[in-house]
Design a protein around this motif. Sequence first.
Motif, short mmCIF file in Angstrom:
data_model
loop_
_atom_site.label_atom_id
_atom_site.label_comp_id
_atom_site.label_asym_id
_atom_site.label_seq_id
_atom_site.Cartn_x
_atom_site.Cartn_y
_atom_site.Cartn_z
N LYS A 247 -2.37 78.30 -57.35
CA LYS A 247 -3.22 79.48 -57.45
C LYS A 247 -4.62 79.15 -56.95
O LYS A 247 -5.10 78.02 -57.05
CB LYS A 247 -3.29 79.97 -58.90
CG LYS A 247 -4.07 81.28 -59.08
CD LYS A 247 -4.05 81.75 -60.54
CE LYS A 247 -2.67 82.31 -60.90
NZ LYS A 247 -2.68 82.93 -62.24
N ALA A 259 -5.46 84.51 -57.03
CA ALA A 259 -4.27 84.85 -56.25
C ALA A 259 -3.36 83.65 -56.15
O ALA A 259 -3.82 82.51 -56.03
CB ALA A 259 -4.67 85.32 -54.85
N ILE A 261 -1.20 81.45 -54.02
CA ILE A 261 -1.06 81.19 -52.59
C ILE A 261 -0.12 80.01 -52.31
O ILE A 261 0.11 79.66 -51.16
CB ILE A 261 -2.43 80.95 -51.94
CG1 ILE A 261 -3.09 79.67 -52.49
CG2 ILE A 261 -3.34 82.16 -52.13
CD1 ILE A 261 -4.34 79.26 -51.75
N TYR A 290 -3.14 86.25 -48.82
CA TYR A 290 -3.93 87.14 -49.66
C TYR A 290 -4.61 88.18 -48.78
O TYR A 290 -5.10 87.87 -47.69
CB TYR A 290 -5.01 86.36 -50.44
CG TYR A 290 -6.03 87.23 -51.13
CD1 TYR A 290 -5.79 87.77 -52.39
CD2 TYR A 290 -7.25 87.53 -50.51
CE1 TYR A 290 -6.73 88.58 -53.02
CE2 TYR A 290 -8.19 88.34 -51.13
CZ TYR A 290 -7.92 88.85 -52.38
OH TYR A 290 -8.85 89.66 -52.99
N GLU A 291 -4.64 89.43 -49.26
CA GLU A 291 -5.32 90.51 -48.53
C GLU A 291 -5.86 91.51 -49.52
O GLU A 291 -5.17 91.97 -50.43
CB GLU A 291 -4.37 91.20 -47.56
CG GLU A 291 -5.03 92.34 -46.78
CD GLU A 291 -4.10 92.97 -45.76
OE1 GLU A 291 -4.59 93.75 -44.92
OE2 GLU A 291 -2.88 92.67 -45.79
N ASN A 292 -7.13 91.87 -49.34
CA ASN A 292 -7.76 92.93 -50.11
C ASN A 292 -8.33 93.93 -49.12
O ASN A 292 -9.40 93.73 -48.55
CB ASN A 292 -8.86 92.37 -51.03
CG ASN A 292 -9.42 93.42 -51.99
OD1 ASN A 292 -9.59 94.58 -51.63
ND2 ASN A 292 -9.69 93.00 -53.21
#
Length: 355
Positions: A247, A259, A261, A290-292
Amino acid sequence: MNRNGMKVNLGLLIILSMSLVLSGCLGFGSNLADILSFDILDDEGNSVLEQEVVIDVKNGVVTGSVKAENLIDAIYGKPVITVNKGYDIYYDGEPHVNGESVYDFSESVEFTVTKDSKKSQTKTWTVILEIVSDTDPVEPGPEPLVHWTFDGKTLPSELSPSAEGKLDFVPGVSGDAMLFKDNACLVISEEFTNASLQFEEAIFTVDLWFNADSDYFYTGKWNGLFSSGSQQRKNVRLLLDGQNIGKAHIHVDGISEAAEINWETDKWHHIALLYDGNSVLMYLDGELVYENADADVQEIDFTSVVKESFIGAQYPDAGQESSKRFFGGMIDEVRIWDIALTHEQILETFNTAKQ
């Protein structure tokens, strides 16, 4: 027309006629010993030259271009040369025969074009072949604001070791890497940050290689890979979770969240954190993890809250030295950009280092 007018016109006509005769005799016009066209044929009668042949009449130079794969055919090809009627072509005193004579064009070759071997009607020509690339030239890629390689076992002036802990140079993914242990970190100077680490429209990329060596990695707490501050806005933080291996914690201005990963201990990983003007993205070993989208990012300023940034630690929260969150393990090839790297560029970095 009066007689005087006729005399003037006849005088002009005589002068003009004499000028034309003299220009032809003295060679003021085009040289009839010029090469009019030039080509080189292979054994099947096909041209091996690229583009248009350049014929420099003034200097007596013919320049042709050839691709590397056609070089042998060109070097030992059969030139076809066109000259004016009544003129002959010679090489080293021997007559040239179009489509039959063969020469070595690995160096410049000189031909003589002449009519009846008269000096006034003779001209020497030099033929030069140039190799051209079969592919379009590769444009240089973007350059990072800074790239710390740790090679050469010396630190640049903008990086200084923390007072505590111990840093060692060890083998990395490319050359040397930095080993962080016993609560050690690197501090990026305020002067360098102000001069070199500025980000328009908050767009940035931070990428590096890390190895969470189990002999040094701090289990049970967060390990800071990079930090420009603590929990305030405008900062960038990237940490690994020592309680939950795999993480990470991401902090970019108004974004702060953990997140999964899937990183591993005792293994080199390439990680990239970026903001592209719309989304905060993280890549691990060339893959998006990861995407925001539509992230709440307004400004990135590495000196907005504190004046120092850290490699291998997080800047401590106010009055909480224990929140410094050091990293234990190895870090290599740290780069900071004022652009958002593309997936292809990040994947290329990962694949290149693997080789």
